[in-house]
Scaffold this motif. Structure first.
Motif, mmCIF file in Angstrom:
data_model
loop_
_atom_site.group_PDB
_atom_site.id
_atom_site.type_symbol
_atom_site.label_atom_id
_atom_site.label_comp_id
_atom_site.label_asym_id
_atom_site.label_seq_id
_atom_site.Cartn_x
_atom_site.Cartn_y
_atom_site.Cartn_z
ATOM 1 N N GLU A 216 0.845 -1.192 0.000
ATOM 2 C CA GLU A 216 0.000 0.000 0.000
ATOM 3 C C GLU A 216 0.885 1.248 0.000
ATOM 4 O O GLU A 216 1.879 1.308 0.718
ATOM 5 N N ALA A 217 0.514 2.236 -0.797
ATOM 6 C CA ALA A 217 1.276 3.480 -0.872
ATOM 7 C C ALA A 217 0.480 4.618 -0.257
ATOM 8 O O ALA A 217 -0.712 4.788 -0.550
ATOM 9 N N PHE A 218 1.142 5.403 0.604
ATOM 10 C CA PHE A 218 0.512 6.536 1.268
ATOM 11 C C PHE A 218 1.371 7.791 1.061
ATOM 12 O O PHE A 218 2.598 7.698 0.961
ATOM 13 N N SER A 219 0.727 8.927 1.031
ATOM 14 C CA SER A 219 1.422 10.212 1.044
ATOM 15 C C SER A 219 0.768 11.075 2.116
ATOM 16 O O SER A 219 -0.462 11.130 2.212
ATOM 17 N N ILE A 220 1.600 11.727 2.936
ATOM 18 C CA ILE A 220 1.108 12.507 4.062
ATOM 19 C C ILE A 220 1.133 13.992 3.728
ATOM 20 O O ILE A 220 2.146 14.534 3.277
ATOM 21 N N GLY A 221 0.009 14.647 3.973
ATOM 22 C CA GLY A 221 -0.071 16.089 3.822
ATOM 23 C C GLY A 221 -0.719 16.718 5.035
ATOM 24 O O GLY A 221 -1.202 16.019 5.938
ATOM 25 N N THR A 222 -0.709 18.029 5.081
ATOM 26 C CA THR A 222 -1.348 18.783 6.157
ATOM 27 C C THR A 222 -2.125 19.936 5.511
ATOM 28 O O THR A 222 -2.007 20.174 4.301
ATOM 29 N N PRO A 223 -2.903 20.686 6.282
ATOM 30 C CA PRO A 223 -3.582 21.850 5.697
ATOM 31 C C PRO A 223 -2.618 22.899 5.156
ATOM 32 O O PRO A 223 -3.022 23.798 4.415
ATOM 33 N N TRP A 224 -1.329 22.780 5.521
ATOM 34 C CA TRP A 224 -0.345 23.793 5.132
ATOM 35 C C TRP A 224 0.552 23.355 3.986
ATOM 36 O O TRP A 224 1.383 24.129 3.526
ATOM 37 N N GLY A 225 0.421 22.129 3.543
ATOM 38 C CA GLY A 225 1.258 21.693 2.434
ATOM 39 C C GLY A 225 1.171 20.204 2.200
ATOM 40 O O GLY A 225 0.833 19.429 3.098
ATOM 41 N N ASN A 226 1.449 19.800 0.976
ATOM 42 C CA ASN A 226 1.511 18.378 0.643
ATOM 43 C C ASN A 226 2.288 18.206 -0.645
ATOM 44 O O ASN A 226 2.600 19.185 -1.342
ATOM 45 N N GLU A 227 2.592 16.977 -0.953
ATOM 46 C CA GLU A 227 3.281 16.624 -2.199
ATOM 47 C C GLU A 227 2.467 15.565 -2.944
ATOM 48 O O GLU A 227 3.009 14.663 -3.571
ATOM 49 N N PHE A 228 1.153 15.694 -2.843
ATOM 50 C CA PHE A 228 0.245 14.691 -3.399
ATOM 51 C C PHE A 228 0.404 14.534 -4.915
ATOM 52 O O PHE A 228 0.391 13.415 -5.427
ATOM 53 N N ASP A 229 0.536 15.635 -5.635
ATOM 54 C CA ASP A 229 0.614 15.539 -7.100
ATOM 55 C C ASP A 229 1.877 14.796 -7.536
ATOM 56 O O ASP A 229 1.827 13.934 -8.421
ATOM 57 N N ASP A 230 3.011 15.131 -6.920
ATOM 58 C CA ASP A 230 4.255 14.438 -7.251
ATOM 59 C C ASP A 230 4.171 12.963 -6.867
ATOM 60 O O ASP A 230 4.618 12.082 -7.609
ATOM 61 N N ALA A 231 3.598 12.694 -5.697
ATOM 62 C CA ALA A 231 3.461 11.311 -5.245
ATOM 63 C C ALA A 231 2.530 10.528 -6.171
ATOM 64 O O ALA A 231 2.767 9.355 -6.465
ATOM 65 N N GLN A 232 1.468 11.189 -6.642
ATOM 66 C CA GLN A 232 0.527 10.526 -7.553
ATOM 67 C C GLN A 232 1.200 10.174 -8.878
ATOM 68 O O GLN A 232 0.982 9.090 -9.437
ATOM 69 N N GLN A 233 1.998 11.088 -9.387
ATOM 70 C CA GLN A 233 2.722 10.833 -10.635
ATOM 71 C C GLN A 233 3.633 9.623 -10.481
ATOM 72 O O GLN A 233 3.707 8.751 -11.368
ATOM 73 N N LEU A 234 4.308 9.541 -9.343
ATOM 74 C CA LEU A 234 5.186 8.405 -9.090
ATOM 75 C C LEU A 234 4.380 7.119 -8.943
ATOM 76 O O LEU A 234 4.741 6.072 -9.505
ATOM 77 N N ALA A 235 3.286 7.185 -8.202
ATOM 78 C CA ALA A 235 2.450 6.003 -7.996
ATOM 79 C C ALA A 235 1.903 5.485 -9.329
ATOM 80 O O ALA A 235 1.867 4.270 -9.566
ATOM 81 N N ASP A 236 1.480 6.395 -10.194
ATOM 82 C CA ASP A 236 0.964 5.982 -11.498
ATOM 83 C C ASP A 236 2.043 5.277 -12.315
ATOM 84 O O ASP A 236 1.784 4.270 -12.983
ATOM 85 N N ALA A 237 3.263 5.803 -12.242
ATOM 86 C CA ALA A 237 4.361 5.215 -13.008
ATOM 87 C C ALA A 237 4.722 3.825 -12.493
ATOM 88 O O ALA A 237 5.120 2.942 -13.268
ATOM 89 N N LEU A 238 4.567 3.621 -11.177
ATOM 90 C CA LEU A 238 4.937 2.335 -10.575
ATOM 91 C C LEU A 238 3.762 1.377 -10.449
ATOM 92 O O LEU A 238 3.939 0.239 -10.020
ATOM 93 N N GLY A 239 2.573 1.840 -10.786
ATOM 94 C CA GLY A 239 1.395 0.976 -10.730
ATOM 95 C C GLY A 239 0.775 0.850 -9.363
ATOM 96 O O GLY A 239 0.056 -0.110 -9.082
#
Length: 457
Positions: A216-239
């Protein structure tokens, strides 16, 4: 949520800890524990061994107790002794202080500077911390006691130029990462990985996926910032299917007591790094082995990130590695209290050794930090992810400055974060002194700490 795990050894019985007594018959020492992950069959065994943090070791045989701390020193060990035959050793600073008070009627208190000390001091007066690469031998001789403390080989003291080709150096580290992950997976059931979209966690995720397809892959963010888009791009590439976890302010504040207790100090930067993963583990289903990319910046760039390159990489790495051996920020104790395990492959000794044996000149490629690792990572990750500029962990999720601002807003005082962290340690110490086997809930610790600060206004 399970209890905070701890282990305690004493030269004499401790009345307040009787309900946690393991009562072995094969040793003169008294052993107590709560939620400790490994409970050996102590009865009638010639030698009892406890692993602490993966590679430090406590061995008890008859009248002799021997402690060997590793070069990494991931999980701290605290101890105290006197000339009257009193001795205690614990994995938990608050338990150590409470036990020592129980034996000697002393009143341990939190230091004014309750941060990280690069020596044998802890953040509580009178309680010492065993340094890395050391050996402590305690022998009970009737009413007398003999103690010998020596230094062992420091596996992380030297750096070399063994790997002086950038691509080969990066490949060597990735090979060490693969083996580290394989070793961790031998004890895993449910496996998770934290990803941000950068090269460090991306490599761990890619190598993990090759061995464990149902991770399972998780990415942690807060109301003040996150890296969800970059993490999503990586997750998509790795399946992977990426699960985005946004921590709310209250969940972050409530994770502070557990983080501070596990670290054994209230140093702000370390707490900012650790509190997000504690808050994440607090709301995650139990029973997971969670892989991270933590530690890569320490060993590959001396904590230089996208903000710039270290002027002297070798010196910066030595400095940061040594500080991390005292900060406890990579300990898994807080995660264990939530029913999970942490794996930081970059901080495993074979990976560390490979990084320390890499020539500094190949660690900078294309004017980028960790160049050797990025170059080799192109075989595993999209080029954009391999060379993506990254900020420090606690800045990527917004906690770098926002947590201090949140605390100021909560307390109604400026520059109050350090004060709150120290007060949280004080409140937990006071509770441990009264009833060490009944810790306070996080909500009550936070409320008491905030009220104490409010009363000083």
């Amino acid at each position: 949520m399970t209890a905070q795990p701890w282990l305690l050894c004493s030269s004499r019985p401790l009345g307040q800890f009787e309900d946690a007594h393991w009562a072995p018959t094969a040793t003169a020492f008294h052993i107590y524990a709560s939620a400790w992950p490994e409970r050996p069959n102590i009865l009638n065994r010639p030698c009892t061994r406890f692993s602490v943090g993966g590679d430090s070791l406590i061995e008890i045989q008859g009248e002799r107790l021997t402690v060997t701390t590793s070069s990494r020193n991931v999980t701290p060990l605290y101890w105290c002794t006197d000339s009257h035959g009193n001795f205690i050793l614990s994995t938990d600073l608050l338990i150590a202080a409470s036990a020592w008070a129980n034996l000697t009627d002393s009143q341990p208190g939190v230091r004014e500077d309750s941060g990280v000390y690069l020596d044998d001091r802890s953040s509580i007066h009178g309680i010492k911390r065993l340094p890395h690469s050391s050996r402590l031998e305690v022998t009970l001789l009737g009413d007398l006691m003999h103690i010998e403390q020596t230094t062992t080989k420091d596996e992380l003291a030297l750096q070399s130029d063994l790997y002086d080709d950038a691509l080969l150096a990066g490949q060597a580290q990735i090979s060490a990462l693969q083996q580290s992950i394989t070793t961790h997976l031998q004890k895993a059931s449910k496996t998770a990985v934290l990803v941000s979209g950068g090269v460090d966690s991306g490599l761990v995720a890619a190598l993990l996926a090759a061995q464990c397809p149902d991770v399972e892959a998780f990415s942690i963010g807060t109301p003040w910032g996150n890296e969800f888009d970059d993490a999503q791009q990586l997750a998509d590439a790795l399946g992977f299917t990426l699960k985005r976890i946004e921590l709310d302010p209250q969940s972050i504040l409530l994770a502070l007591p557990q983080t501070i207790r596990a670290f054994g100090h209230a140093q702000a930067q370390a707490i900012e790094i650790g509190v997000a993963i504690t808050a994440f583990c607090r709301q995650l289903e139990e029973g997971r082995l969670i892989f991270t990319g933590y530690g890569s910046d320490l060993i590959n760039s001396g904590l230089a990130t996208g903000d710039g390159l270290a002027k002297d990489i070798r010196s910066s790495i030595a400095l940061e590695v040594n500080k991390t051996r005292y900060s406890s920020e990579l300990t898994g104790i807080a995660a264990q209290a939530c029913g999970s395990e942490l794996a930081h492959p970059y901080w495993d000794l074979p990976v560390l050794r490979t990084a320390l044996d890499t020539c500094p000149s190949v660690k900078t490629i294309r004017n980028r930090e960790k160049g050797h690792l990025r170059l080799a990572a192109e075989q595993w990750l999209p080029t954009e992810a391999a060379w993506r500029k990254k900020t420090a962990i606690h800045h990527g999720n917004g906690l770098g400055s926002a947590l201090a601002q949140l605390i100021d807003a909560t307390t109604g005082q400026s520059d109050s974060a350090a004060m709150l962290y120290r007060q949280i340690l004080i409140v937990q110490l006071e509770q441990a002194m009264r009833t060490p086997l009944v810790p306070l809930p996080a909500e009550e610790i936070l409320d008491r700490s905030l009220q104490s600060i409010a009363n000083r206004r």
